[in-house]
Design a protein around this motif. Structure first.
Motif, PDB file in Angstrom:
ATOM      1  N   ALA A   1      -6.045   2.678   7.533  1.00  0.00           N
ATOM      2  CA  ALA A   1      -5.902   1.661   6.494  1.00  0.00           C
ATOM      3  C   ALA A   1      -4.784   0.680   6.836  1.00  0.00           C
ATOM      4  CB  ALA A   1      -5.659   2.332   5.142  1.00  0.00           C
TER       5      ALA A   1
ATOM      6  N   SER B   1      -7.068  -0.672  -0.986  1.00  0.00           N
ATOM      7  CA  SER B   1      -7.762  -0.032   0.129  1.00  0.00           C
ATOM      8  C   SER B   1      -8.802   0.922  -0.449  1.00  0.00           C
ATOM      9  CB  SER B   1      -6.784   0.765   1.004  1.00  0.00           C
ATOM     10  OG  SER B   1      -5.918  -0.091   1.712  1.00  0.00           O
TER      11      SER B   1
ATOM     12  N   SER C   1     -11.147   2.896   4.086  1.00  0.00           N
ATOM     13  CA  SER C   1     -10.070   2.243   4.839  1.00  0.00           C
ATOM     14  C   SER C   1     -10.160   0.720   4.794  1.00  0.00           C
ATOM     15  CB  SER C   1      -9.975   2.715   6.301  1.00  0.00           C
ATOM     16  OG  SER C   1     -10.969   2.116   7.119  1.00  0.00           O
TER      17      SER C   1
ATOM     18  N   PHE D   1     -10.044  -3.082   3.299  1.00  0.00           N
ATOM     19  CA  PHE D   1      -9.061  -3.711   2.419  1.00  0.00           C
ATOM     20  C   PHE D   1      -9.749  -4.744   1.541  1.00  0.00           C
ATOM     21  CE2 PHE D   1      -5.302  -6.475   1.598  1.00  0.00           C
ATOM     22  CZ  PHE D   1      -4.432  -5.494   1.130  1.00  0.00           C
TER      23      PHE D   1
END
Length: 245
Positions: free
Chosen positions: A19, A59, A85, A87
Motif C-alpha cells: 500500500a 487504501s 492495496s 489507493f
C-alpha cells in the motif's frame, strides 16, 4: 450503512507491504497509525461520488470496488477496478473526480485528507511511494487505451483474465509461471462487459468460446480455472510476464 472497525496495528495489516505506506519507516508508520480509521462499505454501497467533497483518502484493505464516470445523458463507463492495496483519492484535490462503488464488501483504511497531505509534504518515503503507485496507474490506463481501441472482443476478455492473474501474483509475491491457475472473478458478466466496452451478449459468447477452446474452465459463474497460462498469454499476444496492477 457504513460500519466502523476497531483499529488494527499497521504491522499486522495484510496490505502493509503493497500500500501507500509500504516504504514508511517506524516513525512514519506511527504518524499514519495515529490518523487512520477503518470503515467497511457493504456490497453495492457508494464509496465516493464524482463532484463531492473529498474528505478522506483511503487504501483498499479487502474487497473490490469500481471506478466509473457517468455522462450527462446517464450513460456510465467503468474505467477501473480497485483491489486490495489500491489507493482512492488524490492529495491536493478537494473534490472527487469519479464515482467509486463497492462490488463486494470493501474495508478501507482511510486518512483525513488534509492530515495526509501534510504527511506527504513531510515524508519523502510516502511521497515517493505515492508517485510510484500513480505512475503504475498511468501505465495501466495507457494499456487499457490499447485494449479498448485495438483488441478484438476475444482478446479483451482474455486480457482481462490475464490482468487478474498478474495482479494476484503481484499481491502474493508469487512468480508468474506457466501452469494451471484458479481465479475468483470480482465482477459479474454484466460489469465485465461494461468494463471492456462490450455488450453482455458478446462478453458471454467470448467466455463460452474460451471454454470451448480449452483456455478456461468454469467451476461457477465467478470462479475460473486457467489450465495453461502460457496459452492465455498467447491469446492476448502478450507473453512478457510483466505485472499489470
Amino acid at each position: 450503512m457504513n460500519m466502523r472497525l476497531s483499529k488494527t496495528a499497521c504491522s499486522d495489516c495484510p496490505i502493509r507491504h503493497r500500500a501507500v505506506c509500504a516504504e514508511c519507516d517506524t516513525d512514519e508508520l506511527s504518524i499514519l497509525e495515529g490518523i487512520k480509521s477503518y470503515v467497511t462499505i457493504p456490497s453495492g454501497g457508494s464509496i465516493a461520488l464524482a463532484g463531492e467533497p473529498l474528505h478522506y483518502l483511503s487504501s483498499v484493505v479487502t474487497g473490490c470496488a469500481t471506478i466509473s464516470k457517468t455522462l450527462e445523458d446517464g450513460r456510465r463507463q467503468l474505467v477501473g477496478l480497485l483491489l486490495p492495496s489500491d489507493f482512492i483519492g488524490r492529495p491536493g484535490r478537494a473534490n472527487q473526480s469519479f464515482d467509486v462503488e463497492a462490488v463486494s464488501d470493501v474495508t478501507l483504511c482511510r486518512f483525513e485528507r488534509k492530515a495526509f497531505e501534510g504527511i506527504v509534504r513531510a515524508s519523502p518515503n510516502v511521497a515517493r511511494r505515492l508517485l510510484t503507485m500513480t505512475l503504475d496507474e498511468l501505465d495501466v490506463a495507457r494499456d487499457w487505451q490499447v485494449l479498448l481501441g485495438r483488441l478484438s472482443a476475444r482478446e479483451r476478455v482474455a486480457h482481462f483474465l490475464l490482468s487478474l492473474v498478474r495482479r494476484e501474483a503481484s499481491d502474493s509475491g508469487a512468480d508468474l509461471v506457466s501452469g494451471a491457475i484458479t481465479l475468483q472473478l470480482p465482477l459479474s458478466r454484466e460489469m465485465i462487459a461494461d468494463y471492456l466496452g462490450l455488450t453482455i451478449e458478446t462478453t458471454s459468447r467470448q467466455f463460452t468460446a474460451l471454454r470451448r477452446d480449452g483456455l478456461i474452465e468454469s467451476a461457477s459463474a465467478r470462479q475460473i480455472l486457467v489450465p495453461d497460462l502460457a496459452r492465455l498469454m498467447l491469446e492476448t499476444m502478450d507473453d512478457d510476464g510483466g505485472t499489470i496492477a
